[in-house]
Design an enzyme around this catalytic site. Structure first.
Site, PDB file in Angstrom:
ATOM      1  N   ILE A  17     -67.861 -56.754  -2.554  1.00 28.70           N
ATOM      2  CA  ILE A  17     -67.262 -55.414  -2.534  1.00 28.70           C
ATOM      3  C   ILE A  17     -67.201 -54.793  -3.919  1.00 28.70           C
ATOM      4  O   ILE A  17     -66.766 -53.659  -4.081  1.00 28.70           O
ATOM      5  CB  ILE A  17     -65.845 -55.412  -1.911  1.00 28.70           C
ATOM      6  CG1 ILE A  17     -64.969 -56.496  -2.523  1.00 28.70           C
ATOM      7  CG2 ILE A  17     -65.907 -55.561  -0.419  1.00 28.70           C
ATOM      8  CD1 ILE A  17     -63.551 -56.507  -1.987  1.00 28.70           C
ATOM      9  N   PHE A  22     -69.686 -59.301 -15.902  1.00 31.88           N
ATOM     10  CA  PHE A  22     -69.738 -60.775 -15.806  1.00 31.88           C
ATOM     11  C   PHE A  22     -69.024 -61.276 -14.558  1.00 31.88           C
ATOM     12  O   PHE A  22     -68.691 -62.436 -14.460  1.00 31.88           O
ATOM     13  CB  PHE A  22     -69.076 -61.377 -17.049  1.00 31.88           C
ATOM     14  CG  PHE A  22     -67.693 -60.826 -17.312  1.00 31.88           C
ATOM     15  CD1 PHE A  22     -67.483 -59.803 -18.244  1.00 31.88           C
ATOM     16  CD2 PHE A  22     -66.598 -61.284 -16.602  1.00 31.88           C
ATOM     17  CE1 PHE A  22     -66.205 -59.282 -18.456  1.00 31.88           C
ATOM     18  CE2 PHE A  22     -65.327 -60.764 -16.804  1.00 31.88           C
ATOM     19  CZ  PHE A  22     -65.130 -59.763 -17.736  1.00 31.88           C
ATOM     20  N   LYS A  24     -68.119 -60.652 -10.078  1.00 32.61           N
ATOM     21  CA  LYS A  24     -68.308 -59.894  -8.847  1.00 32.61           C
ATOM     22  C   LYS A  24     -67.088 -60.159  -7.962  1.00 32.61           C
ATOM     23  O   LYS A  24     -66.385 -61.158  -8.159  1.00 32.61           O
ATOM     24  CB  LYS A  24     -69.614 -60.279  -8.156  1.00 32.61           C
ATOM     25  CG  LYS A  24     -69.611 -61.615  -7.439  1.00 32.61           C
ATOM     26  CD  LYS A  24     -70.794 -61.706  -6.494  1.00 32.61           C
ATOM     27  CE  LYS A  24     -71.933 -62.464  -7.140  1.00 32.61           C
ATOM     28  NZ  LYS A  24     -73.016 -62.716  -6.173  1.00 32.61           N
ATOM     29  N   VAL A  25     -66.838 -59.256  -7.040  1.00 30.76           N
ATOM     30  CA  VAL A  25     -65.681 -59.407  -6.154  1.00 30.76           C
ATOM     31  C   VAL A  25     -66.187 -59.480  -4.722  1.00 30.76           C
ATOM     32  O   VAL A  25     -66.979 -58.636  -4.300  1.00 30.76           O
ATOM     33  CB  VAL A  25     -64.694 -58.228  -6.303  1.00 30.76           C
ATOM     34  CG1 VAL A  25     -63.559 -58.342  -5.293  1.00 30.76           C
ATOM     35  CG2 VAL A  25     -64.134 -58.193  -7.716  1.00 30.76           C
ATOM     36  N   LYS A  40     -62.328 -62.536  -6.995  1.00 31.12           N
ATOM     37  CA  LYS A  40     -63.073 -62.116  -8.181  1.00 31.12           C
ATOM     38  C   LYS A  40     -63.711 -63.382  -8.746  1.00 31.12           C
ATOM     39  O   LYS A  40     -63.017 -64.317  -9.129  1.00 31.12           O
ATOM     40  CB  LYS A  40     -62.101 -61.496  -9.193  1.00 31.12           C
ATOM     41  CG  LYS A  40     -62.748 -60.724 -10.320  1.00 31.12           C
ATOM     42  CD  LYS A  40     -61.661 -59.931 -11.063  1.00 31.12           C
ATOM     43  CE  LYS A  40     -62.129 -59.340 -12.354  1.00 31.12           C
ATOM     44  NZ  LYS A  40     -61.042 -58.627 -13.071  1.00 31.12           N
ATOM     45  N   ASP A 132     -56.406 -49.365 -20.066  1.00 30.06           N
ATOM     46  CA  ASP A 132     -57.679 -48.950 -19.455  1.00 30.06           C
ATOM     47  C   ASP A 132     -57.413 -48.239 -18.134  1.00 30.06           C
ATOM     48  O   ASP A 132     -58.053 -48.509 -17.128  1.00 30.06           O
ATOM     49  CB  ASP A 132     -58.578 -50.187 -19.243  1.00 30.06           C
ATOM     50  CG  ASP A 132     -60.030 -49.786 -18.948  1.00 30.06           C
ATOM     51  OD1 ASP A 132     -60.781 -50.627 -18.431  1.00 30.06           O
ATOM     52  OD2 ASP A 132     -60.373 -48.617 -19.199  1.00 30.06           O
TER      53      ASP A 132
HETATM   54  C1  LIG Z   1     -64.361 -50.648  -3.586  1.00 34.20           C
HETATM   55  N1  LIG Z   1     -63.795 -51.097  -2.325  1.00 34.20           N
HETATM   56  C2  LIG Z   1     -64.076 -50.537  -1.121  1.00 34.20           C
HETATM   57  C3  LIG Z   1     -63.360 -51.205  -0.194  1.00 34.20           C
HETATM   58 BR1  LIG Z   1     -63.381 -50.841   1.624  1.00 34.20          BR
HETATM   59  C4  LIG Z   1     -62.610 -52.202  -0.784  1.00 34.20           C
HETATM   60  C5  LIG Z   1     -62.907 -52.100  -2.123  1.00 34.20           C
HETATM   61  C6  LIG Z   1     -62.377 -52.975  -3.176  1.00 34.20           C
HETATM   62  O1  LIG Z   1     -62.922 -53.032  -4.245  1.00 34.20           O
HETATM   63  N2  LIG Z   1     -61.260 -53.703  -2.838  1.00 34.20           N
HETATM   64  C7  LIG Z   1     -60.595 -54.613  -3.666  1.00 34.20           C
HETATM   65  N3  LIG Z   1     -59.486 -55.258  -3.239  1.00 34.20           N
HETATM   66  N4  LIG Z   1     -59.045 -56.069  -4.233  1.00 34.20           N
HETATM   67  C8  LIG Z   1     -59.876 -55.936  -5.282  1.00 34.20           C
HETATM   68  C9  LIG Z   1     -60.852 -55.051  -4.959  1.00 34.20           C
HETATM   69  C10 LIG Z   1     -61.767 -54.863  -6.102  1.00 34.20           C
HETATM   70  N5  LIG Z   1     -61.154 -55.658  -7.185  1.00 34.20           N
HETATM   71  C11 LIG Z   1     -61.554 -55.574  -8.489  1.00 34.20           C
HETATM   72  O2  LIG Z   1     -61.060 -56.283  -9.355  1.00 34.20           O
HETATM   73  N6  LIG Z   1     -62.541 -54.659  -8.771  1.00 34.20           N
HETATM   74  C12 LIG Z   1     -62.981 -54.427 -10.155  1.00 34.20           C
HETATM   75  C13 LIG Z   1     -63.441 -52.988 -10.267  1.00 34.20           C
HETATM   76  N7  LIG Z   1     -63.481 -52.546 -11.679  1.00 34.20           N
HETATM   77  C14 LIG Z   1     -63.376 -51.089 -11.755  1.00 34.20           C
HETATM   78  C15 LIG Z   1     -64.087 -50.711 -13.027  1.00 34.20           C
HETATM   79  C16 LIG Z   1     -64.954 -51.870 -13.397  1.00 34.20           C
HETATM   80  C17 LIG Z   1     -64.759 -52.930 -12.319  1.00 34.20           C
HETATM   81  C18 LIG Z   1     -64.083 -55.372 -10.510  1.00 34.20           C
HETATM   82  C19 LIG Z   1     -63.952 -56.137 -11.667  1.00 34.20           C
HETATM   83  C20 LIG Z   1     -64.971 -57.004 -12.033  1.00 34.20           C
HETATM   84  C21 LIG Z   1     -66.128 -57.103 -11.244  1.00 34.20           C
HETATM   85  C22 LIG Z   1     -66.232 -56.333 -10.066  1.00 34.20           C
HETATM   86  C23 LIG Z   1     -65.219 -55.455  -9.706  1.00 34.20           C
HETATM   87  C24 LIG Z   1     -60.030 -56.446  -6.643  1.00 34.20           C
HETATM   88  C25 LIG Z   1     -59.836 -57.851  -6.979  1.00 34.20           C
HETATM   89  C26 LIG Z   1     -58.885 -56.876  -7.414  1.00 34.20           C
END
Ligand SMILES: Cn1cc(Br)cc1C(=O)Nc1[nH]nc2c1CN(C(=O)N[C@H](CN1CCCC1)c1ccccc1)C21CC1
Length: 345
Positions: A17, A22, A24-25, A40, A132
């Site tokens: 998602i 470095f 992915k989630v 993550k 940030d």
């Molecule tokens: C985009 N999206 C669409 C749906 Br439906 C759910 C999501 C989603 O991302 N859900 C979600 N739930 N929990 C999390 C996430 C994404 N996520 C994240 O931590 N997402 C961040 C997004 N950042 C924003 C700017 C740079 C990266 C991320 C950090 C490192 C690598 C990949 C993603 C967590 C774990 C905390």
């Protein structure tokens, strides 16, 4: 995809998602509760120097418990990877929500902005600055509650928030003048500026300072001049002017924000910080786990109160959040048994 044996039997990994430098989630299921979580996954080889940032983010997340901050459930470190099991926000990024609606109404912006102010005020109370803040780092859950994420750049200056920081970090578009000038700055003041940019983006559907050329972007930020769209109310413009003050000593403080008339308009009470302690003893959930693992309640709590952020921490926190949601509490038997250190009497 490499099958991570350490997660096998405890989590079922699903689709990706989010993808960052470095890390992915991935969406996943916490098998003992059946709850969705976001994992993550960070490749230590790719992390390099950023490993320190990850450790910083983990220690920050472990001490944060606020309904508008994305919850950490478990930390799993193996030789090659670090996994952060976190709260799943199924509403996606605030950024996409704004783009989709072009811009938000004043009342919808207020509903969101109150949550951001509450989370940031809570952070500052605990001595952290996020540094940030931007719509990409704010997610929505299924009930349109906001969740702050990405604490890799957060700072907890020793000696408290009054001590200046130096490292220039975060995205320039949301960066305060004193930060882009490389001056000493206070994390709290830099967060307030970024929230001003955020509020402008919610209400105007555009960035106050934007330019493809980084130098002209800096000039615009340092000038503190931005377009005031005709559809914005005077109250909104007044608040934004207080937040986008070039001189940090003239900028509104987070404390003043909590009870600012724009934030309390039609909502009456000021923004609450809710210093609720998630490390609380939740009798029913402990009982369910103790029964499930066939140990005494006391033994179960002895293990849980160490807050190891192991599988039991995740199970407990997920049960507590399920209970708060009012849904039924039950645990599924796993093919693998997570250890409980039975304390020596
Ligand atoms: C985009 N999206 C669409 C749906 Br439906 C759910 C999501 C989603 O991302 N859900 C979600 N739930 N929990 C999390 C996430 C994404 N996520 C994240 O931590 N997402 C961040 C997004 N950042 C924003 C700017 C740079 C990266 C991320 C950090 C490192 C690598 C990949 C993603 C967590 C774990 C905390």
């Amino acid at each position: 995809m490499v099958k991570f044996l350490e997660l096998k039997g405890f989590y079922e990994l699903e689709r990706t998602i989010g993808c960052g430098g470095f890390a992915k989630v991935k969406l996943a299921t916490h098998l003992a509760t059946g709850e969705k979580v976001a994992v993550k996954i960070m490749d230590k080889a790719l992390l390099g120097a950023d490993l320190a940032r990850v450790k910083l983010e983990i220690s920050a997340l472990k001490s944060l418990s606020h309904e508008n901050i994305c919850k950490l459930y478990e930390v799993i470190e193996i030789e090659t990877h670090i996994f952060l099991v976190m709260e799943y926000c199924s509403g996606g990024e605030l950024f996409d929500h704004i783009v989709e609606k072009n811009r938000l109404t004043e009342s919808e912006s207020r509903m969101f902005f109150r949550q951001i102010v509450s989370a940031v005020a809570y952070l500052h109370t605990l001595g952290y600055a996020h540094r940030d803040l931007k719509p990409e780092n704010i997610l929505l859950d299924r009930h349109q509650n906001l969740k702050l994420i990405d604490f890799g750049l957060c700072a907890k200056p020793e000696g408290g928030m009054a001590n200046p920081l130096y490292t220039s970090c975060g995205s320039p578009t949301y960066a305060a003048p004193e930060l882009v000038q490389g001056k000493q700055y206070l994390g709290t003041e830099v967060d307030v500026w970024a929230m001003g940019v955020l509020l402008y983006t919610l209400l105007a559907g555009a960035l106050p300072f934007d330019d493809v050329n980084i130098d002209s972007l800096y000039k615009k930020i340092l000038s503190g001049k931005y377009e005031e769209p005709p559809f914005m109310s005077l109250e909104s413009l007044r608040l934004i002017r207080c937040m986008l003050q070039v001189d940090p000593t003239k900028r509104i403080t987070i404390k003043e924000l909590l009870s600012h008339p724009w934030l309390t308009l039609g909502v009456l009470e000021p923004v609450q910080i809710m210093l609720q302690n998630s490390k609380m003893y939740q009798r029913e959930c402990i009982g369910i786990m103790a029964t499930h693992y066939n140990v005494e309640n006391r033994t179960m709590w002895q293990h849980l109160k160490k807050w190891k952020y192991d599988y039991h921490t995740a199970t407990y926190l997920l049960l507590v959040s399920k209970k708060k949601r009012g849904s039924g509490l039950k645990l599924y038997s796993l093919s693998v048994k997570p250890l409980i250190d039975i304390d020596k009497e």
